[in-house]
Motif scaffolding. Structure first.
Motif, mmCIF file in Angstrom:
data_model
loop_
_atom_site.group_PDB
_atom_site.id
_atom_site.type_symbol
_atom_site.label_atom_id
_atom_site.label_comp_id
_atom_site.label_asym_id
_atom_site.label_seq_id
_atom_site.Cartn_x
_atom_site.Cartn_y
_atom_site.Cartn_z
ATOM 1 N N GLN A 167 10.374 8.262 1.463
ATOM 2 C CA GLN A 167 10.182 7.199 2.453
ATOM 3 C C GLN A 167 9.806 5.901 1.764
ATOM 4 O OE1 GLN A 167 10.884 7.256 5.615
ATOM 5 N NE2 GLN A 167 10.167 5.151 6.000
ATOM 6 N N ARG A 168 8.838 6.017 0.793
ATOM 7 C CA ARG A 168 8.446 4.801 0.072
ATOM 8 C C ARG A 168 9.620 4.224 -0.704
ATOM 9 N NH1 ARG A 168 3.706 7.751 -1.098
ATOM 10 N NH2 ARG A 168 4.497 8.204 -3.200
ATOM 11 N N ALA A 169 10.435 5.139 -1.292
ATOM 12 C CA ALA A 169 11.595 4.641 -2.036
ATOM 13 C C ALA A 169 12.580 3.945 -1.114
ATOM 14 C CB ALA A 169 12.270 5.809 -2.757
ATOM 15 N N ARG A 170 12.803 4.558 0.078
ATOM 16 C CA ARG A 170 13.720 3.905 1.034
ATOM 17 C C ARG A 170 13.164 2.562 1.480
ATOM 18 N NH1 ARG A 170 14.179 9.233 2.899
ATOM 19 N NH2 ARG A 170 12.640 8.881 4.531
ATOM 20 N N GLU A 171 11.844 2.541 1.773
ATOM 21 C CA GLU A 171 11.238 1.274 2.186
ATOM 22 C C GLU A 171 11.317 0.244 1.072
ATOM 23 O OE1 GLU A 171 7.335 2.355 3.314
ATOM 24 O OE2 GLU A 171 7.924 3.236 5.253
ATOM 25 N N GLU A 172 11.068 0.719 -0.176
ATOM 26 C CA GLU A 172 11.156 -0.201 -1.312
ATOM 27 C C GLU A 172 12.572 -0.701 -1.497
ATOM 28 O OE1 GLU A 172 9.883 -2.475 -4.526
ATOM 29 O OE2 GLU A 172 8.754 -1.447 -2.954
ATOM 30 N N ALA A 173 13.549 0.212 -1.346
ATOM 31 C CA ALA A 173 14.946 -0.216 -1.465
ATOM 32 C C ALA A 173 15.316 -1.203 -0.356
ATOM 33 C CB ALA A 173 15.859 1.001 -1.419
ATOM 34 N N GLU A 174 14.830 -0.893 0.871
ATOM 35 C CA GLU A 174 15.088 -1.794 1.988
ATOM 36 C C GLU A 174 14.443 -3.153 1.750
ATOM 37 O OE1 GLU A 174 16.684 -3.058 5.513
ATOM 38 O OE2 GLU A 174 17.081 -1.223 4.378
ATOM 39 N N ARG A 175 13.187 -3.107 1.228
ATOM 40 C CA ARG A 175 12.518 -4.373 0.938
ATOM 41 C C ARG A 175 13.267 -5.155 -0.111
ATOM 42 N NH1 ARG A 175 9.442 -6.344 -2.761
ATOM 43 N NH2 ARG A 175 9.378 -4.391 -3.921
ATOM 44 N N ARG A 176 13.731 -4.432 -1.169
ATOM 45 C CA ARG A 176 14.490 -5.130 -2.208
ATOM 46 C C ARG A 176 15.790 -5.697 -1.641
ATOM 47 N NH1 ARG A 176 12.787 -0.862 -5.527
ATOM 48 N NH2 ARG A 176 14.824 0.168 -5.322
ATOM 49 N N GLU A 179 14.856 -8.704 0.293
ATOM 50 C CA GLU A 179 14.527 -9.808 -0.608
ATOM 51 C C GLU A 179 15.775 -10.343 -1.275
ATOM 52 O OE1 GLU A 179 11.638 -8.213 -3.222
ATOM 53 O OE2 GLU A 179 9.949 -8.433 -1.810
#
Length: 203
Positions: A167-176, A179
């Motif tokens: 989930q954190r990876a997906r959120e991080e990917a989504e955030r990236r 951005e």
């Protein structure tokens, strides 16, 4: 006269013979007395030796008896000490056995209170050997159950951790991605602004 002289001579010889016999008898008597005294001394010495030997024998026997008595006393003391040591060891073993029995009883009570009160109540009437064997089996089953529960808990925790990490990876990917999109939009806007400024400058 000659007859008188011969008679005197004869008397003298007889007197001399008597004196010789008396001397011989006295000598023989003295020798017998000396021999008797020597025999008496030998008998006395023999008696003293025998008495001394008997005294030594009695002393040796007494010493032997004392040694045997002391040895018996030492052996009895050793046996008493060993018996006392064995008694103390038995008492210690009994105390340890009672303590171990109490510990097992407490553990069994906990197990009975938590898991198997009814079955353990029935098993109280069975023999100690069977009870201990079943108790070991129950403890092993409990250990396996605990291990299984711990394994399942670890697997569940690992699964949740993996899901959380994903989930954190997906959120991080989504955030990236956001951005990067924002950066592209900003760059595009800046490019268009520069182009517009250049066009205005040319005009």
């Amino acid at each position: 006269t000659v007859a008188n002289f011969r008679e005197a001579e004869q008397l003298a010889r007889e007197a001399a013979e008597r004196r010789r016999l008396q001397i011989a008898e006295a000598k023989e008597a003295a020798e017998r007395e000396a021999m008797l005294r020597r025999l008496q001394l030998e008998r006395e010495e023999a008696a003293e030796r025998m008495a001394a030997e008997e005294a030594e024998r009695l002393a040796r026997e007494e010493a032997h008896r004392r040694e045997e008595a002391e040895a018996r006393a030492r052996e009895e003391a050793r046996l008493r000490a060993r018996e006392e040591e064995e008694r103390r060891a038995m008492e210690k073993a009994e105390l340890e056995a009672r303590a171990e029995a109490e510990r097992r009883a407490r553990k069994e009570e906990e197990l009975r209170a938590k898991e198997e009160a009814a079955r353990m109540a029935r098993e109280e009437a069975e023999s100690r050997k069977r009870e201990e064997a079943e108790l070991r089996e129950r403890l092993e089953a409990r250990r396996r159950a605990v291990e299984e529960a711990e394994r399942e808990a670890r697997e569940e925790a690992e699964r949740l951790a993996r899901e959380e990490a994903e989930q954190r990876a997906r959120e991080e990917a989504e955030r990236r991605r956001r951005e990067e999109g924002e950066a592209r939009l900003k760059a595009e806007a800046e490019r268009k602004a520069r182009e517009e400024a250049e066009r205005l400058a040319r005009e």
